[in-house]
Design a protein around this motif. Structure first.
Motif, PDB file in Angstrom:
ATOM      1  N   THR A  43      31.132  43.650  44.697  1.00 51.22           N
ATOM      2  CA  THR A  43      30.842  42.752  44.313  1.00 51.22           C
ATOM      3  C   THR A  43      29.142  42.020  45.055  1.00 51.22           C
ATOM      4  N   LYS A  58      38.724  42.825  38.858  1.00 44.62           N
ATOM      5  CA  LYS A  58      37.553  43.019  38.661  1.00 44.62           C
ATOM      6  C   LYS A  58      37.426  44.631  37.550  1.00 44.62           C
ATOM      7  N   TYR A  86      37.900  40.186  46.401  1.00 47.89           N
ATOM      8  CA  TYR A  86      36.637  40.523  45.884  1.00 47.89           C
ATOM      9  C   TYR A  86      35.549  40.814  46.309  1.00 47.89           C
ATOM     10  N   LEU A 104      30.394  39.222  38.469  1.00 43.33           N
ATOM     11  CA  LEU A 104      30.521  40.078  39.755  1.00 43.33           C
ATOM     12  C   LEU A 104      29.345  40.495  40.822  1.00 43.33           C
ATOM     13  N   ALA A 115      37.468  47.827  42.518  1.00 45.98           N
ATOM     14  CA  ALA A 115      38.951  48.425  41.685  1.00 45.98           C
ATOM     15  C   ALA A 115      39.595  48.179  41.724  1.00 45.98           C
TER      16      ALA A 115
END
Length: 115
Positions: free
Chosen positions: A37, A70, A33, A112, A23
């Motif tokens: 993840t 995140k 994103y 996530l 993040a």
């Protein structure tokens, strides 16, 4: 609550590798994103779907930053936010604009990482 990096950041980069959710990004660097993840597609607030690998605009162009969507404050990974633990100038602090309960942080971690 998510963590933010204040403008007192000296751009040392100590925080970035410590984040279990990927993040944290260097100033000016686009984020996505998918990095760190298991996400493949994101439903945006307006109902549209985006590819999790789509580049997103940098939150800061001047210093390292944390993507609030995140950040889980290392919930489920560590007992305390690791960015704050390693920051030599104590600029990784609670973000009053993104207050979340432990349960919300745990749910975000599960989202996530596909748990």
């Amino acid at each position: 609550m998510a963590i933010i990096i204040t403008d007192e950041c000296i751009n040392c980069g100590a925080c970035e590798p410590e984040c279990p959710n990927t993040a944290i990004y260097e100033g000016g660097v686009e984020w996505n994103y998918a990095a760190g993840t298991s996400l493949t597609e994101i439903q945006m607030e307006d109902g549209t779907a985006i590819d999790a690998k789509d580049p997103m605009e940098a939150v800061s162009n001047e210093f390292y930053y944390i993507v609030p969507n995140k950040c889980t404050e290392c919930t489920g990974f560590h007992e305390e936010p690791q960015c704050a633990a390693v920051c030599p100038v104590d600029c990784c602090v609670d973000d009053p604009d993104n207050v979340e309960t432990t349960e919300e942080l745990q749910a975000k971690k599960a989202w996530l990482h596909g748990e």
